[in-house]
Design a protein around this motif. Structure first.
Motif, PDB file in Angstrom:
ATOM      1  N   ALA A  26       0.816  -1.216   0.000  1.00  0.00           N
ATOM      2  CA  ALA A  26       0.000   0.000   0.000  1.00  0.00           C
ATOM      3  C   ALA A  26       0.850   1.266   0.000  1.00  0.00           C
ATOM      4  CB  ALA A  26      -0.926   0.005   1.211  1.00  0.00           C
ATOM      5  N   GLY A  27       2.134   1.122   0.323  1.00  0.00           N
ATOM      6  CA  GLY A  27       3.020   2.280   0.290  1.00  0.00           C
ATOM      7  C   GLY A  27       3.647   2.661   1.615  1.00  0.00           C
ATOM      8  N   ASP A 190     -16.372  18.218   4.999  1.00  0.00           N
ATOM      9  CA  ASP A 190     -15.853  19.378   4.270  1.00  0.00           C
ATOM     10  C   ASP A 190     -14.691  19.016   3.362  1.00  0.00           C
ATOM     11  OD1 ASP A 190     -17.709  21.034   5.426  1.00  0.00           O
ATOM     12  OD2 ASP A 190     -16.351  21.813   6.977  1.00  0.00           O
ATOM     13  N   HIS A 191     -13.926  17.995   3.754  1.00  0.00           N
ATOM     14  CA  HIS A 191     -12.749  17.615   2.970  1.00  0.00           C
ATOM     15  C   HIS A 191     -12.978  16.369   2.112  1.00  0.00           C
ATOM     16  CE1 HIS A 191      -9.865  20.465   4.747  1.00  0.00           C
ATOM     17  NE2 HIS A 191     -10.536  20.292   5.872  1.00  0.00           N
ATOM     18  N   GLY A 192     -14.150  15.767   2.242  1.00  0.00           N
ATOM     19  CA  GLY A 192     -14.431  14.568   1.469  1.00  0.00           C
ATOM     20  C   GLY A 192     -13.597  13.374   1.895  1.00  0.00           C
ATOM     21  N   VAL A 193     -13.335  13.270   3.202  1.00  0.00           N
ATOM     22  CA  VAL A 193     -12.539  12.163   3.746  1.00  0.00           C
ATOM     23  C   VAL A 193     -13.294  11.565   4.929  1.00  0.00           C
ATOM     24  CG1 VAL A 193     -10.352  13.191   2.998  1.00  0.00           C
ATOM     25  CG2 VAL A 193     -11.245  13.721   5.281  1.00  0.00           C
ATOM     26  N   THR A 194     -12.689  10.579   5.596  1.00  0.00           N
ATOM     27  CA  THR A 194     -13.336   9.955   6.746  1.00  0.00           C
ATOM     28  C   THR A 194     -12.875  10.630   8.037  1.00  0.00           C
ATOM     29  OG1 THR A 194     -11.586   8.329   7.130  1.00  0.00           O
ATOM     30  CG2 THR A 194     -13.290   7.748   5.518  1.00  0.00           C
ATOM     31  N   PRO A 195     -13.656  10.493   9.120  1.00  0.00           N
ATOM     32  CA  PRO A 195     -13.209  11.024  10.411  1.00  0.00           C
ATOM     33  C   PRO A 195     -11.865  10.446  10.849  1.00  0.00           C
ATOM     34  CG  PRO A 195     -15.551  10.593  10.491  1.00  0.00           C
ATOM     35  CD  PRO A 195     -15.068  10.022   9.190  1.00  0.00           C
ATOM     36  N   ALA A 196     -11.625   9.173  10.564  1.00  0.00           N
ATOM     37  CA  ALA A 196     -10.329   8.574  10.925  1.00  0.00           C
ATOM     38  C   ALA A 196      -9.193   9.269  10.187  1.00  0.00           C
ATOM     39  CB  ALA A 196     -10.334   7.079  10.616  1.00  0.00           C
ATOM     40  N   THR A 216      -7.313  -4.706   8.262  1.00  0.00           N
ATOM     41  CA  THR A 216      -8.272  -4.650   7.150  1.00  0.00           C
ATOM     42  C   THR A 216      -7.630  -3.922   5.971  1.00  0.00           C
ATOM     43  OG1 THR A 216     -10.094  -4.528   8.738  1.00  0.00           O
ATOM     44  CG2 THR A 216     -10.577  -3.902   6.456  1.00  0.00           C
ATOM     45  N   PRO A 217      -7.494  -4.581   4.819  1.00  0.00           N
ATOM     46  CA  PRO A 217      -6.795  -3.948   3.683  1.00  0.00           C
ATOM     47  C   PRO A 217      -7.319  -2.565   3.338  1.00  0.00           C
ATOM     48  CG  PRO A 217      -7.125  -6.276   3.236  1.00  0.00           C
ATOM     49  CD  PRO A 217      -7.870  -5.984   4.519  1.00  0.00           C
ATOM     50  N   GLU A 218      -8.633  -2.388   3.335  1.00  0.00           N
ATOM     51  CA  GLU A 218      -9.191  -1.087   2.955  1.00  0.00           C
ATOM     52  C   GLU A 218      -8.772  -0.002   3.945  1.00  0.00           C
ATOM     53  OE1 GLU A 218     -11.390  -4.371   1.200  1.00  0.00           O
ATOM     54  OE2 GLU A 218     -10.937  -3.890   3.300  1.00  0.00           O
ATOM     55  N   ARG A 219      -8.758  -0.328   5.225  1.00  0.00           N
ATOM     56  CA  ARG A 219      -8.361   0.666   6.230  1.00  0.00           C
ATOM     57  C   ARG A 219      -6.860   0.903   6.199  1.00  0.00           C
ATOM     58  NH1 ARG A 219     -12.058  -1.283  11.402  1.00  0.00           N
ATOM     59  NH2 ARG A 219     -14.083  -0.694  10.495  1.00  0.00           N
ATOM     60  N   ILE A 220      -6.097  -0.141   5.920  1.00  0.00           N
ATOM     61  CA  ILE A 220      -4.651   0.031   5.785  1.00  0.00           C
ATOM     62  C   ILE A 220      -4.353   1.069   4.718  1.00  0.00           C
ATOM     63  CG2 ILE A 220      -2.533  -1.118   4.999  1.00  0.00           C
ATOM     64  CD1 ILE A 220      -3.588  -3.675   6.384  1.00  0.00           C
ATOM     65  N   VAL A 221      -5.022   0.954   3.586  1.00  0.00           N
ATOM     66  CA  VAL A 221      -4.831   1.906   2.482  1.00  0.00           C
ATOM     67  C   VAL A 221      -5.327   3.293   2.888  1.00  0.00           C
ATOM     68  CG1 VAL A 221      -5.554   2.492   0.138  1.00  0.00           C
ATOM     69  CG2 VAL A 221      -4.916   0.128   0.696  1.00  0.00           C
ATOM     70  N   ALA A 222      -6.515   3.368   3.467  1.00  0.00           N
ATOM     71  CA  ALA A 222      -7.106   4.663   3.822  1.00  0.00           C
ATOM     72  C   ALA A 222      -6.267   5.401   4.850  1.00  0.00           C
ATOM     73  CB  ALA A 222      -8.525   4.467   4.338  1.00  0.00           C
ATOM     74  N   ASN A 223      -5.675   4.672   5.799  1.00  0.00           N
ATOM     75  CA  ASN A 223      -4.888   5.325   6.849  1.00  0.00           C
ATOM     76  C   ASN A 223      -3.630   6.001   6.316  1.00  0.00           C
ATOM     77  OD1 ASN A 223      -6.694   4.604   8.856  1.00  0.00           O
ATOM     78  ND2 ASN A 223      -5.530   2.816   9.525  1.00  0.00           N
ATOM     79  N   LEU A 224      -3.177   5.571   5.163  1.00  0.00           N
ATOM     80  CA  LEU A 224      -2.004   6.215   4.565  1.00  0.00           C
ATOM     81  C   LEU A 224      -2.395   7.347   3.628  1.00  0.00           C
ATOM     82  CD1 LEU A 224       1.116   6.050   4.438  1.00  0.00           C
ATOM     83  CD2 LEU A 224       0.857   4.501   2.485  1.00  0.00           C
ATOM     84  N   ASP A 225      -3.663   7.381   3.251  1.00  0.00           N
ATOM     85  CA  ASP A 225      -4.130   8.362   2.272  1.00  0.00           C
ATOM     86  C   ASP A 225      -4.547   9.660   2.965  1.00  0.00           C
ATOM     87  OD1 ASP A 225      -4.961   9.535  -0.077  1.00  0.00           O
ATOM     88  OD2 ASP A 225      -6.903   8.494  -0.121  1.00  0.00           O
ATOM     89  N   VAL A 226      -3.566  10.321   3.596  1.00  0.00           N
ATOM     90  CA  VAL A 226      -3.858  11.537   4.362  1.00  0.00           C
ATOM     91  C   VAL A 226      -2.965  12.709   3.935  1.00  0.00           C
ATOM     92  CG1 VAL A 226      -4.768  10.322   6.364  1.00  0.00           C
ATOM     93  CG2 VAL A 226      -2.318  10.756   6.217  1.00  0.00           C
TER      94      VAL A 226
END
Length: 246
Positions: A26-27, A190-196, A216-226
């Motif tokens: 995931a990076g 407002d930013h089009g992202v999740t609270p996490a 969870t793969p989806e959360r692993i990816v999302a947690n880096l997408d900040v």
């Protein structure tokens, strides 16, 4: 040191290996492990199998407080398990017997001098305990890894750490945080992202390294997408106040 790392507590065995591989794919380029986690071998194998160069991944491990007196032996065992000749960061996991223990800190400084760890630091230390280490050796820890999140936010402690040249690294970023809080949900919308993702971005706005954990793969990816959005100073202050703005 990458500002967002991947925490591996309770990530063990075959599933642990696959989860760490997922994070690397995931990076993530910062993996946080510890002797107590029992997964250093999985981290090492995942890194080797990923095809990434060792120098491209920042690896942290930690000394259990019960291993005081066997510091070098413990680090060498960690290196064998990880399959590397050094770690990027070695931490004292907890203050042994709730004491600063400068003699242990001297062993850490010696390991750094020997090239076994590029940097050394502590975890779960108070400011007073860090001062004791500095007074005894003249050397401040590079990092203090402590619980951090909106509910833990303490501006004074953060400032005290920076005054001493100690970076703060936060673990358990979502613990005791209500991700359904209207402050977080409105900022997320407002930013089009999740609270996490807002919580993780808030860490970065404060200059705090953060190590979320998920299997969870989806959360692993999302947690880096900040890194594709920024919080305004007012948004940061609103989140600060969720913890009472100490």
């Amino acid at each position: 040191m990458p500002m967002v790392g991947f925490g591996t507590w309770q990530v063990t065995g075959r599933h642990g290996y696959e989860t760490i591989r997922c994070a690397l794919e995931a990076g993530y380029r910062h993996i946080d492990t510890a002797t107590m986690y029992g997964n250093e071998a999985e981290v090492g194998r995942a890194l080797r199998d990923s095809g990434l160069r060792r120098e491209d991944v920042f690896i942290t491990t930690k000394l259990p407080p019960g291993r005081v007196g066997r510091e070098r032996e413990t680090l060498q065992a960690s290196l064998r398990a990880l399959g590397t000749d050094h770690v990027d960061l070695w931490l004292i996991h907890w203050p042994p017997t709730d004491e600063a223990r400068p003699e242990t800190w001297r062993e850490f400084l010696a390991a750094r001098q020997a090239g076994l760890a590029r940097a050394v630091g502590v975890s779960n230390y108070s400011t007073a305990q860090i001062d004791e280490l500095i007074e005894a050796t003249g050397q401040a820890p590079a990092i203090n890894q402590i619980p951090w999140g909106p509910s833990y936010h303490d501006a004074r402690r953060l400032a005290d750490s920076r005054d001493r040249g100690v970076a703060v690294e936060g673990y358990s970023p979502f613990k005791n945080t209500d991700l359904g809080d209207p402050v977080l949900t409105s900022i997320a919308a407002d930013h089009g992202v999740t609270p996490a993702q807002v919580v993780l971005r808030w860490h970065l706005e404060h200059g705090i390294v953060v190590i979320p954990k998920s299997s969870t793969p989806e959360r692993i990816v999302a947690n880096l997408d900040v890194f594709g959005f920024r919080l305004t100073p007012d948004e940061v202050r609103r989140i600060d106040r969720l913890g009472g703005a100490r």
